[in-house]
Write a protein that holds these residues in place. Structure first.
Motif, PDB file in Angstrom:
ATOM      1  N   TYR A 169       0.844  -1.196   0.000  1.00 25.30           N
ATOM      2  CA  TYR A 169       0.000   0.000   0.000  1.00 25.30           C
ATOM      3  C   TYR A 169       0.885   1.254   0.000  1.00 25.30           C
ATOM      4  O   TYR A 169       0.636   2.206  -0.752  1.00 25.30           O
TER       5      TYR A 169
ATOM      6  N   GLN B 223       2.433   1.643  -3.351  1.00 28.03           N
ATOM      7  CA  GLN B 223       1.424   2.170  -4.281  1.00 28.03           C
ATOM      8  C   GLN B 223       1.269   3.684  -4.127  1.00 28.03           C
ATOM      9  O   GLN B 223       1.028   4.399  -5.093  1.00 28.03           O
ATOM     10  N   LEU B 224       1.427   4.172  -2.889  1.00 26.57           N
ATOM     11  CA  LEU B 224       1.297   5.608  -2.640  1.00 26.57           C
ATOM     12  C   LEU B 224       2.587   6.374  -2.945  1.00 26.57           C
ATOM     13  O   LEU B 224       2.639   7.591  -2.818  1.00 26.57           O
TER      14      LEU B 224
ATOM     15  N   TYR C 186       5.695   5.574  -1.449  1.00 24.64           N
ATOM     16  CA  TYR C 186       6.582   5.621  -0.275  1.00 24.64           C
ATOM     17  C   TYR C 186       7.350   4.306  -0.122  1.00 24.64           C
ATOM     18  O   TYR C 186       7.354   3.702   0.950  1.00 24.64           O
TER      19      TYR C 186
ATOM     20  N   ALA D  15       1.514   7.027   9.200  1.00 23.13           N
ATOM     21  CA  ALA D  15       0.283   7.825   9.321  1.00 23.13           C
ATOM     22  C   ALA D  15       0.366   9.048   8.426  1.00 23.13           C
ATOM     23  O   ALA D  15      -0.602   9.418   7.765  1.00 23.13           O
ATOM     24  N   ASN D  16       1.547   9.678   8.382  1.00 18.55           N
ATOM     25  CA  ASN D  16       1.732  10.865   7.551  1.00 18.55           C
ATOM     26  C   ASN D  16       1.626  10.532   6.074  1.00 18.55           C
ATOM     27  O   ASN D  16       1.063  11.291   5.289  1.00 18.55           O
ATOM     28  N   ALA D  17       2.150   9.364   5.697  1.00 19.03           N
ATOM     29  CA  ALA D  17       2.112   8.968   4.283  1.00 19.03           C
ATOM     30  C   ALA D  17       0.692   8.598   3.850  1.00 19.03           C
ATOM     31  O   ALA D  17       0.266   8.917   2.747  1.00 19.03           O
ATOM     32  N   ILE D  18      -0.033   7.948   4.747  1.00 17.31           N
ATOM     33  CA  ILE D  18      -1.386   7.495   4.385  1.00 17.31           C
ATOM     34  C   ILE D  18      -2.386   8.648   4.480  1.00 17.31           C
ATOM     35  O   ILE D  18      -3.363   8.699   3.743  1.00 17.31           O
ATOM     36  N   GLY D  19      -2.121   9.597   5.387  1.00 15.13           N
ATOM     37  CA  GLY D  19      -3.016  10.745   5.498  1.00 15.13           C
ATOM     38  C   GLY D  19      -3.894  10.658   6.711  1.00 15.13           C
ATOM     39  O   GLY D  19      -5.062  10.280   6.620  1.00 15.13           O
TER      40      GLY D  19
ATOM     41  N   GLU E  62      12.374   1.094   4.989  1.00 14.24           N
ATOM     42  CA  GLU E  62      12.856   1.535   6.298  1.00 14.24           C
ATOM     43  C   GLU E  62      12.147   0.787   7.436  1.00 14.24           C
ATOM     44  O   GLU E  62      12.775   0.384   8.417  1.00 14.24           O
TER      45      GLU E  62
ATOM     46  N   SER F  67      10.548   3.871  -0.028  1.00 14.02           N
ATOM     47  CA  SER F  67      11.673   3.993   0.918  1.00 14.02           C
ATOM     48  C   SER F  67      11.187   3.831   2.357  1.00 14.02           C
ATOM     49  O   SER F  67      11.900   3.282   3.201  1.00 14.02           O
ATOM     50  N   LEU F  68       9.975   4.283   2.632  1.00 11.81           N
ATOM     51  CA  LEU F  68       9.436   4.122   3.988  1.00 11.81           C
ATOM     52  C   LEU F  68       9.152   2.649   4.277  1.00 11.81           C
ATOM     53  O   LEU F  68       9.458   2.154   5.380  1.00 11.81           O
TER      54      LEU F  68
ATOM     55  N   LYS G 173       3.712   4.817  13.563  1.00 11.63           N
ATOM     56  CA  LYS G 173       2.735   5.759  14.120  1.00 11.63           C
ATOM     57  C   LYS G 173       2.804   7.139  13.462  1.00 11.63           C
ATOM     58  O   LYS G 173       1.772   7.779  13.246  1.00 11.63           O
ATOM     59  N   VAL G 174       3.995   7.605  13.164  1.00 11.58           N
ATOM     60  CA  VAL G 174       4.151   8.967  12.638  1.00 11.58           C
ATOM     61  C   VAL G 174       4.315   8.965  11.118  1.00 11.58           C
ATOM     62  O   VAL G 174       3.528   9.577  10.403  1.00 11.58           O
ATOM     63  N   ASP G 175       5.330   8.232  10.638  1.00 11.30           N
ATOM     64  CA  ASP G 175       5.639   8.311   9.201  1.00 11.30           C
ATOM     65  C   ASP G 175       4.586   7.628   8.340  1.00 11.30           C
ATOM     66  O   ASP G 175       4.154   8.159   7.318  1.00 11.30           O
TER      67      ASP G 175
END
Lengths: 372, 446
Positions: A296, A299-300, A302, A357-361, A308, A304-305, A353-355
């Protein structure tokens, strides 16, 4: 060209009509890309259920049945060999449960069945008072008791509280040994009932779980992500932090470890992390649809995330592998190793929790606020 | 200078129909009444006011605290009823004062629940106290017919238009940044998350779409006030207003804000335009009342309007004096119409050290704060400082009087990887005022 009210009205009605068509269009009218997205989400969710939750439920019931059989054998023949067998079976069962622990979502969460299967720390005062009492101990009696006096942790207390010989004496010669044995057998019987109830809850909830593909707070993807975060926080704060003295001024306290009596604390954490990793990657079984949150994210855009996060899972296992003794020993003798593991878990927690969440919105997916 | 002030005064005192003001009053009152009872129905009184153990108060308003649950229900009910009375034009002056005071009180209790439209409502409520919006089509004017007016001075409508324009215009200015225009963030994140939306969702798959949405959103915010103000473009502008806000309502979890702007923008529609609509749709013929005398504007009103809007035009820019990146530091972020401009998430944990004994505790906000409080605090420095003060008090009560408090904080902004936010070596207890914490923010790395 001046826009007259008449023209504006026509435009307004056309736009409104288009919008109404847009929002009221059912899924039969969606295009191929959207169909693929919906299919992808449903496949991910059905993958979670079919290849992980359902299988783990079956394994857990089987493990509790085996545990009960051995426990009843032990009640007939309370020998050291049989006690060791129960201990081994308890360990196998608990490691299955710790993989299922992640999925405390929807009606499973609100049913509080988790507390009846595994509430820790167990209340040993309650347990001893019940054993020292006069009520008949059977499964109905256990059923009537709260989670703090039954389930996996209560079994651990009875089976692992002392060394094997002393424990055996508690079931053979000590004061009230027969009632203690009754309590042990009834606990194992009740655990079968509870795990069967859990499976039944999942069978009833499964269609809703798989079909809840919406992006809102009630979407199953979000429920699972929230539980991933909750479990990582639980590992960091309760399964490691409390023993490291995070809540008592820094004094090491081995009694705060989960399952310290059985010395399985570290294996439990590893089982939790393995199930988290499988859920993230959708890597459950030999199925062609290994779709997970990593896909997922890719697909968005990200990728590299996703890499990571997977690297951080590996980092957590490296820290676990660096711990050579049970956590109960290591937390005292090599505190830094345990702290390193806690730091690795924190880094993983931040990424999810942060990254993530930030990527998904998160404004769309996590927040329950009311505006801008 | 004197001449232009006279011209301005003349323009503001010009008599125009009361009708737009009445429409605005009715729409605003009924919408806010609905909004407040919805607030109660959603259980937000408990979530926002009475359940949290600790409240993030606004600077200089630390004295604003909630009452017990039953009293809070009473206050929100009174606020909702006063909004209804505004809509009905009943006991108007008292209702507007009660509404303004109660709504502003509710807004000031908890900073983590700050929303631009709450601030907007407070400002509009204040302005409504000053205007005679109840002097036609109201219960007040029915009861006391000599109150009735056909016309009002232009300023009574202009101030509401200006306030609405502030939201749009400064909202547009806030979008003039590289994240919004060059990277299409945060819309790139938000739209990709909504690809499942029928028909429109398929557009969000394309890379160009968030750019189109970003640029058109920015242009919309900057231009729509002028289009609404101009007679020729007003009809199409209102169509845009409805379309834009309905789309944002469908796409984002944005609550009452779109409806407030849609209904609020009705203030721009003149009586003549309403007559055209009425003739086409309803053919309702309101009787013209006999107006005994014009509404008299007191001498101080025009200077007060100038002062009020000078503040409104300057205050949103204050962040330029305070910080070089308002989205990262949030210094001067609130009360500046930064509407839907960023996706930000954070993580915080606090370490308390007893300097006398070297004892150490780790404090996780999730054990004390509500979900919204925890989320909002995780990326807002002033709230991090406030929470540290709360912890200091907590530990002082445990007789740890000489302690240092440090925060481990990670924040992700608009799709970037998370970064350290507050310098983890900063003893938050040593910062004597909230403003000092902004000096310890680690600069954002792109």
């Amino acid at each position: 060209m001046a826009f007259t009210l008449k023209k504006a009205s026509y435009l307004f009605f056309i736009i409104s009509l288009l919008f109404i068509i847009t929002i009221s269009c059912d899924t039969n009218g969606i295009n191929e890309k959207q169909f693929r997205t919906e299919y992808y989400k449903e496949t991910q969710l059905s993958n979670i259920y079919d290849n992980e939750i359902s299988k783990l439920n079956e394994q857990l019931i089987e493990a509790t049945i085996r545990l009960n059989v051995i426990t009843e054998e032990f009640a007939q023949q309370p020998t050291l060999v049989n006690l060791i067998s129960i201990r081994n079976e308890w360990t196998e069962m608990v490691l299955v449960w710790k993989q299922l622990e992640l999925y405390r979502v929807g009606p499973i969460s609100s049913s509080y069945i988790y507390y009846r299967i595994n509430y820790w720390p167990t209340n040993i005062t309650f347990i001893n008072n019940f054993i020292d009492g006069t009520d008949v101990i059977n499964e109905s009696y256990i059923e009537s008791k709260g989670g703090s006096a039954k389930g996996i942790s209560a079994l651990e207390y009875l089976l692992f509280n002392t060394d094997a010989e002393t424990t055996l004496n508690s079931f053979t010669t000590d004061f009230n040994f027969e009632r203690r044995l009754d309590y042990l057998v009834s606990l194992s019987q009740n655990l079968i009932t509870k795990t069967q109830e859990l499976e039944a809850l999942w069978i009833a909830y499964n269609p809703e779980f798989i079909s809840a593909t919406e992006v809102g707070l009630d979407g199953s993807q979000n429920l699972v992500i929230n539980e991933m975060v909750a479990l990582l926080e639980e590992i960091k704060i309760y399964k490691l932090g409390k023993a490291l003295g995070d809540t008592n001024g820094g004094a090491i306290d081995i009694n705060e470890l989960e399952a310290y009596r059985s010395q399985k604390s570290l294996e439990i954490i590893k089982a939790n992390l393995k199930s988290l990793e499988r859920s993230f990657n959708g890597d459950f079984a030999q199925t062609p649809f290994r779709i997970g949150f990593d896909d997922y994210l890719i697909q968005l855009g990200y990728e590299s995330l996703a890499i990571e996060i997977n690297n951080n899972f590996i980092n957590c296992y490296t820290k676990i592998d660096a711990i050579n003794n049970p956590l109960i020993i290591e937390v005292v003798n090599s505190t830094q190793n345990v702290t390193d593991l806690q730091t690795a878990v924190t880094e993983l927690l931040v990424l999810i929790k942060v990254d993530m969440a930030n990527a998904i919105g998160s404004t769309i997916t996590f927040n329950d606020n009311d505006g801008d | 200078m004197k001449l232009s002030y006279s011209k301005l005064k003349l323009a503001l005192l010009k008599e125009i129909s009361i009708f737009p003001l009445v429409v605005f009053r009715i729409a605003f009152g009924l919408l806010l009444c609905f909004s407040l009872f919805r607030f109660m129905y959603n259980g937000w009184i408990e979530d926002c006011y009475t359940t949290p153990l600790f409240h993030f108060t606004y600077q200089y308003f630390n004295w604003v605290t909630p009452f017990e649950t039953s009293i809070m229900y009473f206050i929100v009910s009174v606020c909702g009823l006063s909004a209804l009375f505004i809509g009905l034009g009943f006991l108007y002056r008292i209702s507007t004062i009660v509404f303004f005071l109660s709504f502003t009180y509710l807004e000031l209790i908890e900073k983590s629940w700050y929303l631009n439209h709450y601030y907007f409502v407070s400002l509009v409520a204040f302005l409504l106290i000053c205007v005679p919006a109840h002097r036609r089509f109201s219960l007040d004017s029915r009861i006391k017919s000599d109150l009735q007016l056909n016309t009002v001075p232009n300023w009574t409508i202009v101030i509401l238009k200006l306030q609405l324009c502030c939201v749009y215009f400064f909202g547009g200015i806030a979008k003039l940044n590289s994240d919004w225009l060059l990277n299409a963030q945060p819309l790139k994140i938000w739209l990709k998350a909504r690809v499942d939306l029928p028909i429109l969702g398929s557009l969000f798959e394309y890379d160009i779409t968030p750019y189109l949405f970003s640029w058109s959103g920015m242009l919309y915010d900057l231009i729509i006030p002028f289009l609404l103000w101009t007679k020729k473009t007003r009809p199409i502008a209102y169509v845009f207003v409805v379309f834009f806000h309905v789309i944002t309502y469908a796409l984002f979890n944005i609550g009452m804000f779109p409806w407030l702007m849609i209904f609020g923008s009705l203030i721009f529609i003149t009586k003549q335009e309403w007559q055209v609509i009425n003739n086409k749709l309803f053919n309702f013929q309101p009787s013209k009342v006999i107006q005994f005398k014009n509404y008299k504007t007191k001498g101080f009103v025009i200077p007060m309007i100038i002062i009020f809007f000078s503040f409104q035009f300057l205050f949103p820019f204050r962040h330029h004096l305070l910080t070089d990146n308002v989205f990262w530091t949030e210094n001067g972020f609130r009360f500046s119409w930064h509407v839907m401009v960023m996706e930000k998430n954070g993580y915080t944990e606090f370490t308390v050290i007893n300097n006398d004994t070297n004892e150490r505790w780790v404090e996780y906000p999730s054990q004390t704060l509500s979900t919204i409080q925890k989320k909002q605090m995780s990326f807002q420095p002033d709230m991090i400082w406030q929470y540290a003060q709360f912890l200091k008090e907590k530990y002082t009560n445990k007789e740890v009087t000489n302690c240092s408090i440090y925060v481990t904080s990670k924040v992700a902004l608009n799709g970037r990887f998370s970064q350290t936010f507050i310098n983890p070596k900063t003893d938050l207890v040593s910062l004597k005022s909230v403003d000092e914490i902004y000096n310890y923010i680690v600069p954002l790395k792109d």
